[in-house]
Scaffold this motif. Structure first.
Motif, short mmCIF file in Angstrom:
data_model
loop_
_atom_site.label_atom_id
_atom_site.label_comp_id
_atom_site.label_asym_id
_atom_site.label_seq_id
_atom_site.Cartn_x
_atom_site.Cartn_y
_atom_site.Cartn_z
N MET A 1 0.54 -1.37 -0.06
CA MET A 1 0.01 0.07 0.08
C MET A 1 1.05 1.46 -0.31
N SER A 2 0.50 2.52 -0.70
CA SER A 2 1.00 3.66 -0.80
C SER A 2 0.19 4.37 -0.95
N VAL A 3 0.00 5.50 0.46
CA VAL A 3 -0.03 6.87 0.06
C VAL A 3 -0.09 8.13 -0.92
N PRO A 4 1.50 8.07 -1.93
CA PRO A 4 1.64 8.34 -2.36
C PRO A 4 0.59 8.53 -3.69
N ASP A 5 0.53 7.04 -3.76
CA ASP A 5 0.31 6.37 -5.65
C ASP A 5 -1.12 7.00 -5.00
N TYR A 6 -1.90 6.70 -3.87
CA TYR A 6 -3.34 6.59 -3.95
C TYR A 6 -4.11 8.18 -4.34
N LEU A 7 -2.48 9.61 -4.11
CA LEU A 7 -2.96 10.65 -4.01
C LEU A 7 -3.51 10.50 -5.28
N LYS A 8 -2.17 10.25 -6.40
CA LYS A 8 -2.36 9.92 -7.82
C LYS A 8 -3.21 9.50 -8.63
N THR A 9 -3.83 8.53 -7.72
CA THR A 9 -5.00 7.70 -8.42
C THR A 9 -5.88 8.27 -8.01
N PHE A 10 -6.20 9.13 -6.85
CA PHE A 10 -7.05 10.32 -6.19
C PHE A 10 -7.61 11.22 -7.60
N LYS B 1 -6.58 10.87 -10.90
CA LYS B 1 -6.83 10.36 -12.39
C LYS B 1 -8.73 10.15 -11.66
N LEU B 2 -9.56 9.84 -10.72
CA LEU B 2 -10.50 9.50 -10.27
C LEU B 2 -11.35 10.71 -10.13
N LYS B 3 -10.98 12.04 -9.87
CA LYS B 3 -11.57 13.47 -9.96
C LYS B 3 -11.70 14.00 -11.09
N ALA B 4 -10.61 13.51 -12.06
CA ALA B 4 -10.76 13.51 -13.82
C ALA B 4 -12.04 13.00 -14.94
N LEU B 5 -12.91 12.06 -14.38
CA LEU B 5 -13.70 11.62 -14.92
C LEU B 5 -15.07 12.10 -14.55
N ASP B 6 -16.14 11.81 -16.11
CA ASP B 6 -16.99 12.38 -15.31
C ASP B 6 -17.83 11.34 -15.30
N VAL B 7 -18.03 11.24 -13.78
CA VAL B 7 -18.34 9.68 -12.96
C VAL B 7 -20.47 9.93 -12.96
N LYS C 1 -11.56 13.39 1.96
CA LYS C 1 -11.34 13.14 3.25
C LYS C 1 -10.48 13.02 3.72
N TYR C 2 -9.66 11.75 2.66
CA TYR C 2 -8.89 11.09 2.95
C TYR C 2 -7.74 11.97 2.17
N GLU C 3 -7.48 12.76 1.30
CA GLU C 3 -6.73 14.49 1.44
C GLU C 3 -6.48 14.59 2.22
N ALA C 4 -7.62 14.91 3.36
CA ALA C 4 -6.80 16.38 4.47
C ALA C 4 -6.27 14.88 5.14
N ILE C 5 -6.52 13.77 5.67
CA ILE C 5 -6.31 13.13 7.03
C ILE C 5 -5.03 12.69 5.63
N TRP C 6 -4.57 12.51 4.86
CA TRP C 6 -3.28 12.55 4.34
C TRP C 6 -2.55 13.89 4.35
N SER C 7 -2.82 15.24 4.37
CA SER C 7 -2.46 16.19 4.38
C SER C 7 -2.00 16.53 5.87
N THR C 8 -1.90 16.14 6.90
CA THR C 8 -1.72 16.30 7.85
C THR C 8 -0.41 15.78 8.58
N ARG D 1 -20.81 11.79 -3.61
CA ARG D 1 -20.48 11.06 -2.48
C ARG D 1 -18.62 10.95 -2.39
N MET D 2 -18.63 10.48 -3.46
CA MET D 2 -17.14 10.31 -4.12
C MET D 2 -16.09 11.36 -4.54
N HIS D 3 -16.64 12.91 -4.42
CA HIS D 3 -15.52 13.65 -4.51
C HIS D 3 -15.40 14.38 -3.12
#
Ligand SMILES: [Zn+2]
Length: 261
Positions: A215-224, A226-232, A254-261, A247-249
């Motif tokens: 598992m990797s938080v830096p990878d997760y942030l890049k994954t996010f 990618k997801l934010k750019a999708l028209d879901v 929420k997790y971006e905030a957790i990981w930035s602290t 809800r996706m956003h």
């Protein structure tokens, strides 16, 4: 400990014209993954195959509109709750980063809490999951079932899925998204025409797991990103109920905030 006998192991819920959600309600919520059957005009797809406690394909064939139609098995990643029945399917697709793991699983292969590494158990508890009793199941699939007999079999891939590949069911075309963070070869499937995203364990509406082997938080942030750019329009995650774009956003923020602290 004496467990009751389950009257049925799997449940299925139709969530749109072609898509059925399959669950294992007697598996602890921690390892109770969503499996999705999509019935296509040319072929069907099963996305993930649960724990492998009870055969899955015969169950699917009881309600597939054409049980003789080809079915492709896609593994979103290779954790125990997603590849249990992969060996039952002739066509088995996975990302190359987890192909070795699918062929011979090296992680958890037990229904007993005491076999789960303590650090991983703590990760699950910290993430908000309820504690586990002795076993990951609260019923036996049939009389005489011995939980000690459980093994995660795995199976070699028959094909690989990379970013940008297309899973073609005829009337449904899913683009493969490489979504590492929860696992190195985690993939999602996105259908641009409908906006439906199968997010697997990269995104679902429950405690995300991002601290553990692979598992990797830096990878997760890049994954996010990618997801934010999708028209879901709709996200079907690897666990928990489906949700929409708003809800996706929210979950991502929420997790971006957790990981930035
Ligand atoms: Zn997982």
């Amino acid at each position: 400990m004496t467990l009751p006998i389950a009257t049925q192991w799997y449940t299925s819920t139709k969530i749109d014209d072609d898509t059925t959600l399959i669950l294992e309600p007697h598996v602890h919520v921690l390892e109770q993954a969503n499996m999705f059957l999509v019935e296509g005009s040319e072929r069907d797809m099963i996305l993930d195959t649960g724990m492998g406690i009870v055969p899955l394909k015969p169950y699917l064939d009881t309600f597939r509109s054409n049980p003789d139609k080809d079915i492709i098995c896609v593994s979103s990643h290779t954790h125990i709750d997603h590849i249990g029945c992969v060996h039952e399917f002739e066509t088995r697709l996975v990302h190359p980063a987890e192909a070795d793991e699918m062929a011979s699983p090296s992680g958890l292969s037990s229904l007993y809490r005491d076999d789960i590494p303590a650090s991983l158990l703590q990760t699950f508890l910290d993430a908000g999951y309820p504690p586990i009793d002795e076993l990951l199941i609260d019923a036996l699939p049939f009389a005489g079932y011995d939980p000690k007999s459980y093994v995660l079999r795995g199976a070699p891939a028959t094909g690989l899925l990379n970013e940008g590949d297309v899973v073609d069911l005829g009337n449904h075309q899913y683009s493969v998204l490489h979504l590492p963070g929860h696992s190195p070869g985690g993939i999602g499937l996105f259908e641009a025409s409908s906006g439906v995203l199968f997010g697997a364990d990269a995104i679902y509406d429950g405690p995300l797991i991002y601290e553990g082997p692979g598992m990797s938080v830096p990878d997760y942030l890049k994954t996010f990103e990618k997801l934010k750019a999708l028209d879901v329009s709709m996200v079907h995650g690897g666990h928990d109920p489906s949700f929409g774009s708003v809800r996706m956003h929210e979950i991502i923020a929420k997790y971006e905030a957790i990981w930035s602290t």
